[in-house]
Design a protein around this motif. Structure first.
Motif, PDB file in Angstrom:
ATOM      1  N   ASN A  64       0.888  -1.220   0.145  1.00 28.67           N
ATOM      2  CA  ASN A  64       0.014  -0.106  -0.005  1.00 28.67           C
ATOM      3  C   ASN A  64       0.863   1.287  -0.014  1.00 28.67           C
ATOM      4  O   ASN A  64       0.466   2.161  -0.425  1.00 28.67           O
ATOM      5  N   ILE A  65       1.995   1.238   0.567  1.00 24.23           N
ATOM      6  CA  ILE A  65       2.808   2.326   0.842  1.00 24.23           C
ATOM      7  C   ILE A  65       3.540   2.611  -0.521  1.00 24.23           C
ATOM      8  O   ILE A  65       3.505   3.725  -0.722  1.00 24.23           O
ATOM      9  N   LEU A  66       3.853   1.671  -1.144  1.00 21.39           N
ATOM     10  CA  LEU A  66       4.750   1.763  -2.312  1.00 21.39           C
ATOM     11  C   LEU A  66       4.027   2.285  -3.520  1.00 21.39           C
ATOM     12  O   LEU A  66       4.127   2.964  -4.456  1.00 21.39           O
ATOM     13  N   VAL A  67       2.508   1.592  -3.508  1.00 20.70           N
ATOM     14  CA  VAL A  67       1.601   2.073  -4.242  1.00 20.70           C
ATOM     15  C   VAL A  67       1.273   3.601  -4.187  1.00 20.70           C
ATOM     16  O   VAL A  67       1.372   4.252  -5.546  1.00 20.70           O
TER      17      VAL A  67
ATOM     18  N   SER B  82       1.393 -15.057  -1.295  1.00 18.84           N
ATOM     19  CA  SER B  82       0.205 -14.353  -2.148  1.00 18.84           C
ATOM     20  C   SER B  82       0.527 -13.142  -2.173  1.00 18.84           C
ATOM     21  O   SER B  82       0.475 -12.390  -3.185  1.00 18.84           O
ATOM     22  N   ASP B  83       1.000 -12.523  -1.066  1.00 23.09           N
ATOM     23  CA  ASP B  83       1.213 -10.996  -0.839  1.00 23.09           C
ATOM     24  C   ASP B  83       2.559 -10.575  -1.524  1.00 23.09           C
ATOM     25  O   ASP B  83       2.668  -9.345  -2.179  1.00 23.09           O
ATOM     26  N   LEU B  84       3.505 -11.499  -1.375  1.00 22.06           N
ATOM     27  CA  LEU B  84       4.631 -11.247  -2.182  1.00 22.06           C
ATOM     28  C   LEU B  84       4.375 -11.369  -3.629  1.00 22.06           C
ATOM     29  O   LEU B  84       5.206 -10.435  -4.508  1.00 22.06           O
ATOM     30  N   LEU B  85       3.839 -12.091  -4.025  1.00 21.89           N
ATOM     31  CA  LEU B  85       3.723 -12.279  -5.576  1.00 21.89           C
ATOM     32  C   LEU B  85       2.719 -10.649  -5.991  1.00 21.89           C
ATOM     33  O   LEU B  85       3.075 -10.306  -7.018  1.00 21.89           O
ATOM     34  N   ARG B  86       1.994 -10.482  -5.160  1.00 25.24           N
ATOM     35  CA  ARG B  86       1.200  -9.358  -5.431  1.00 25.24           C
ATOM     36  C   ARG B  86       2.098  -7.910  -5.596  1.00 25.24           C
ATOM     37  O   ARG B  86       1.975  -7.177  -6.283  1.00 25.24           O
ATOM     38  N   LEU B  87       2.993  -8.005  -4.369  1.00 23.96           N
ATOM     39  CA  LEU B  87       3.953  -6.789  -4.389  1.00 23.96           C
ATOM     40  C   LEU B  87       4.721  -6.746  -5.654  1.00 23.96           C
ATOM     41  O   LEU B  87       5.010  -5.802  -6.283  1.00 23.96           O
ATOM     42  N   ALA B  88       5.275  -7.995  -5.999  1.00 22.62           N
ATOM     43  CA  ALA B  88       6.161  -7.972  -7.306  1.00 22.62           C
ATOM     44  C   ALA B  88       5.379  -7.332  -8.464  1.00 22.62           C
ATOM     45  O   ALA B  88       5.973  -6.898  -9.134  1.00 22.62           O
ATOM     46  N   CYS B  89       4.157  -7.846  -8.697  1.00 24.34           N
ATOM     47  CA  CYS B  89       3.337  -7.675  -9.906  1.00 24.34           C
ATOM     48  C   CYS B  89       2.942  -6.057  -9.837  1.00 24.34           C
ATOM     49  O   CYS B  89       3.181  -5.370 -10.963  1.00 24.34           O
TER      50      CYS B  89
ATOM     51  N   LEU C 294       4.508  -3.647  -8.374  1.00 22.12           N
ATOM     52  CA  LEU C 294       5.521  -2.930  -8.798  1.00 22.12           C
ATOM     53  C   LEU C 294       6.137  -2.847 -10.117  1.00 22.12           C
ATOM     54  O   LEU C 294       6.500  -1.967 -10.789  1.00 22.12           O
ATOM     55  N   GLY C 295       5.957  -4.119 -10.615  1.00 19.77           N
ATOM     56  CA  GLY C 295       6.399  -4.276 -12.194  1.00 19.77           C
ATOM     57  C   GLY C 295       5.309  -3.680 -12.880  1.00 19.77           C
ATOM     58  O   GLY C 295       5.669  -2.746 -13.892  1.00 19.77           O
ATOM     59  N   ALA C 296       3.917  -3.549 -12.762  1.00 18.81           N
ATOM     60  CA  ALA C 296       2.886  -2.740 -13.415  1.00 18.81           C
ATOM     61  C   ALA C 296       3.208  -1.455 -13.392  1.00 18.81           C
ATOM     62  O   ALA C 296       3.236  -0.489 -14.468  1.00 18.81           O
ATOM     63  N   LEU C 297       3.233  -0.711 -12.108  1.00 21.57           N
ATOM     64  CA  LEU C 297       3.365   0.684 -12.141  1.00 21.57           C
ATOM     65  C   LEU C 297       4.800   1.107 -12.363  1.00 21.57           C
ATOM     66  O   LEU C 297       5.164   2.302 -12.910  1.00 21.57           O
ATOM     67  N   GLY C 298       5.942   0.385 -12.239  1.00 18.40           N
ATOM     68  CA  GLY C 298       7.260   0.645 -12.863  1.00 18.40           C
ATOM     69  C   GLY C 298       7.296   1.111 -14.180  1.00 18.40           C
ATOM     70  O   GLY C 298       8.304   1.696 -14.831  1.00 18.40           O
ATOM     71  N   THR C 299       6.424   0.462 -15.007  1.00 14.00           N
ATOM     72  CA  THR C 299       6.352   0.949 -16.553  1.00 14.00           C
ATOM     73  C   THR C 299       5.726   2.095 -17.040  1.00 14.00           C
ATOM     74  O   THR C 299       5.782   2.487 -18.080  1.00 14.00           O
TER      75      THR C 299
ATOM     76  N   ILE D 285      -5.288   3.187 -11.318  1.00 14.25           N
ATOM     77  CA  ILE D 285      -6.026   2.358 -10.336  1.00 14.25           C
ATOM     78  C   ILE D 285      -6.331   1.216 -11.215  1.00 14.25           C
ATOM     79  O   ILE D 285      -6.332   0.062 -10.493  1.00 14.25           O
ATOM     80  N   ALA D 286      -6.393   1.075 -12.490  1.00 11.26           N
ATOM     81  CA  ALA D 286      -6.637  -0.135 -13.364  1.00 11.26           C
ATOM     82  C   ALA D 286      -5.281  -1.000 -13.088  1.00 11.26           C
ATOM     83  O   ALA D 286      -5.601  -2.347 -13.060  1.00 11.26           O
ATOM     84  N   LEU D 287      -4.208  -0.331 -13.530  1.00 11.02           N
ATOM     85  CA  LEU D 287      -2.987  -1.159 -13.374  1.00 11.02           C
ATOM     86  C   LEU D 287      -2.670  -1.724 -12.129  1.00 11.02           C
ATOM     87  O   LEU D 287      -2.393  -2.994 -11.850  1.00 11.02           O
ATOM     88  N   TRP D 288      -2.976  -1.072 -10.897  1.00 10.38           N
ATOM     89  CA  TRP D 288      -2.907  -1.414  -9.579  1.00 10.38           C
ATOM     90  C   TRP D 288      -3.929  -2.545  -9.305  1.00 10.38           C
ATOM     91  O   TRP D 288      -3.359  -3.604  -8.722  1.00 10.38           O
ATOM     92  N   GLY D 289      -5.297  -2.380  -9.506  1.00 11.07           N
ATOM     93  CA  GLY D 289      -5.923  -3.471  -9.439  1.00 11.07           C
ATOM     94  C   GLY D 289      -5.894  -4.717 -10.059  1.00 11.07           C
ATOM     95  O   GLY D 289      -5.827  -5.811  -9.441  1.00 11.07           O
ATOM     96  N   LEU D 290      -5.498  -4.833 -11.434  1.00 11.94           N
ATOM     97  CA  LEU D 290      -5.258  -5.780 -12.275  1.00 11.94           C
ATOM     98  C   LEU D 290      -3.984  -6.753 -11.769  1.00 11.94           C
ATOM     99  O   LEU D 290      -3.776  -7.893 -11.933  1.00 11.94           O
ATOM    100  N   SER D 291      -2.983  -5.869 -11.140  1.00 10.17           N
ATOM    101  CA  SER D 291      -1.753  -6.447 -10.864  1.00 10.17           C
ATOM    102  C   SER D 291      -2.103  -7.400  -9.647  1.00 10.17           C
ATOM    103  O   SER D 291      -1.192  -8.372  -9.487  1.00 10.17           O
ATOM    104  N   ALA D 292      -3.322  -7.390  -8.888  1.00  9.25           N
ATOM    105  CA  ALA D 292      -3.397  -8.555  -7.844  1.00  9.25           C
ATOM    106  C   ALA D 292      -4.004  -9.776  -8.551  1.00  9.25           C
ATOM    107  O   ALA D 292      -4.332 -10.548  -7.640  1.00  9.25           O
TER     108      ALA D 292
END
Length: 414
Positions: free
Chosen positions: A21-24, A141-148, A150-155, A166-173
Motif C-alpha cells: 500500500n505504501i509503495l503504491v 500471495s502478498d509477495l507475488l502481488r507486491l512484485a506484480c 511494482l512491475g506494473a506501475l514501474g512501466t 487504478i486499473a494497473l494497480w487492481g489488475l496486478s492483484a
C-alpha cells in the motif's frame, strides 16, 4: 506449523501488505501531478474504506474459527466466495453510476468498481489462510502481488491518469488471486459452501462492521468529504503525510492482533495493564522518533519519495507525527479495555470518532489543511485520554472473570 514460525509469517505478511500500500501511493505520487495525486488518493481512500468493511464483515468473524475441520474449511470457502460476489455486485453498481458522471475522478472510480472483486477477493483469501493456520501461503500471495504491482506501475511514465493507475494497480492483484484460489481449493476441497448465514441477523460481522465504521471509516470519509466540498488538495496532502507513517500502521496492527494472546500469559491483572502501558510508551516514542527522522529528510530525498506532493506533505509532518503518537497510546488503551471489559470499547469508538470529525472540520475552517491535520491530532489525543481514564476506573472494580477476558480478546488479523 510451530507457533513462533506462524507468528513470524503473520507479521511478515502484515508488513508486506502494508509495504504494498505504501509503495503504491509513493509510485502514484511520483507519477502524478499534485492535482492528479489528490484524485488518485481520493479513490484509494474509497478503496481503503471498502477494504476495512470487507475485513470487518467477513475476515474478522472468520479468524475466530478454531481448528481445521470441515466446518472451518467450509467457512473459509464461503467467506471468500461471499466477498468476491459482494464486491462484484458493489463494483458493478459503482461503475454503472460513474459511467454517467464526467471527470477524471469519476473515471478512476469506474476503474475501481471494475477491479474491486480482484483486490477484495485477494485480501479475503489472506484471512482464510490465517484461519487455516497457513500464514505462509498468505505471505506467498502478498509477495507475488507486491512484485506484480511494482512491475506494473514501474512501466508508467510521469503524467499517467488516475484511472490508468487504478486499473494497473487492481489488475496486478489478479495473479496473486488466481494462485491463492488454487491453493485454497486444495485446502478446502469438499467443504460445504454456505453463503446465507452471512446475511442473517446476528452475524458477528455486523457488529464488527459498526465498530470499524465508527472507529476508522468516519475520519477517512470526513477527509474525503472536506476534499469534495472544500479544497481537493486536502486529500492528497493528508494522504501523502500519512503514507510516510505506514510502518507505524504495521506496528499498531501487529500490537492489536498479537497483543492479547501475548499479554494474556501474564496472570496478574495489574502487571498486564502495566505491560500494556509500557507498550503504549514504546510505540509513542517510536512514532516521535520516526516523525523526527522524516522532518530531517533533505528536500531532495522527500521529493524522491512523494514527488510534487512532498512540498505540501512536509508541512504536515509535526501534526501527523503527533497524531500517530496519540494513536499509539489510544490503540494500547483500547487493547487494555478489551482485556478488562470488551463491552466498553464500542461506546468510546462512537463518541470519540465523532469528536475527531468535529476537530477535523473545525481545524480546517480555522487553519486550512494544516489546521485539519492538527484537528486529527486533537481527536486522537482525546480518544487516548478517554481510553486510559476508563482503564483506571475499571481497575478499581472487581476483576473480570477469565472467560470474559478471553472472549474479548481481539482476533488475530492476517
Amino acid at each position: 506449523m510451530r507457533a513462533r514460525t506462524a507468528v513470524l509469517c503473520s507479521v511478515a505478511d502484515q508488513g508486506v501488505a502494508a509495504l504494498t500500500n505504501i509503495l503504491v501511493l509513493v509510485a502514484a505520487a511520483r507519477l502524478s501531478t499534485v492535482a492528479d495525486f489528490a484524485r488518485f488518493s481520493a479513490v484509494y481512500l474509497v478503496f481503503t474504506v471498502l477494504l476495512g468493511v470487507s475485513g470487518a464483515y467477513t475476515g474478522q468473524p472468520l479468524v475466530l474459527k478454531r481448528g481445521a475441520g470441515e466446518e472451518t474449511r467450509g467457512a473459509c470457502r464461503s467467506a471468500v466466495a461471499f466477498t468476491v460476489l459482494a464486491a462484484a455486485a458493489l463494483g458493478a453498481l459503482l461503475a454503472a453510476v460513474c459511467l454517467l458522471v464526467p471527470g477524471d475522478t469519476a473515471r478512476a472510480l469506474l476503474m475501481l468498481g471494475l477491479v474491486l472483486p480482484v483486490v477484495l477477493g485477494q485480501d479475503a483469501v489472506r484471512y482464510a489462510f490465517s484461519t487455516l493456520q497457513q500464514p505462509h501461503l498468505a505471505l506467498l500471495s502478498d509477495l507475488l502481488r507486491l512484485a506484480c504491482v511494482l512491475g506494473a506501475l514501474g512501466t508508467q511514465v510521469y503524467g499517467a491518469s488516475p484511472a490508468r493507475l487504478i486499473a494497473l494497480w487492481g489488475l496486478s492483484a489478479l495473479p496473486a488471486l488466481l494462485l491463492s484460489a488454487v491453493m485454497l481449493h486444495r485446502s478446502t476441497a469438499g467443504a460445504p459452501l454456505l453463503l446465507r448465514p452471512m446475511l442473517r441477523r446476528g452475524h458477528l460481522g455486523q457488529r464488527f462492521t459498526v465498530e470499524f465504521g465508527v472507529g476508522n471509516a468516519t475520519s477517512q470519509l470526513s477527509v474525503l468529504g472536506l476534499g469534495a466540498v472544500g479544497n481537493p488538495l486536502l486529500v492528497g496532502a493528508l494522504r501523502g503525510a500519512t503514507t510516510l507513517f505506514g510502518p507505524l500502521n504495521v506496528l499498531f496492527t501487529s500490537a492489536t492482533s498479537f497483543g492479547p494472546p501475548l499479554l494474556g500469559r501474564i496472570t496478574d491483572e495489574s502487571r498486564r495493564v502495566r505491560a500494556t502501558a509500557a507498550l503504549a510508551a514504546v510505540l509513542a516514542t517510536t512514532a516521535g522518533v520516526w516523525a523526527t527522522v522524516l522532518a530531517l529528510l533533505p528536500d531532495r530525498a522527500g521529493r524522491q519519495l512523494l514527488g510534487d506532493t512532498w512540498s505540501v506533505a512536509a508541512a504536515l509532518l509535526p501534526a501527523t507525527g503527533s497524531q500517530y503518537a496519540a494513536m499509539a497510546v489510544g490503540t494500547c488503551g483500547l487493547l487494555a479495555l478489551r482485556m478488562l471489559d470488551p463491552r466498553t470499547t464500542l461506546a468510546i469508538q462512537v463518541v470519540f470518532s465523532l469528536t475527531t470529525v468535529a476537530f477535523l472540520a473545525g481545524g480546517y475552517v480555522v487553519g486550512g489543511v494544516l489546521g485539519a491535520a492538527w484537528g486529527l491530532f486533537l481527536g486522537s489525543l482525546c480518544k487516548a485520554a478517554a481510553t486510559w481514564i476508563r482503564v483506571a476506573r475499571l481497575r478499581r472494580r472487581t476483576p473480570a472473570p477469565a472467560e470474559t477476558v478471553t472472549a474479548g480478546a481481539s482476533p488475530a488479523a492476517p
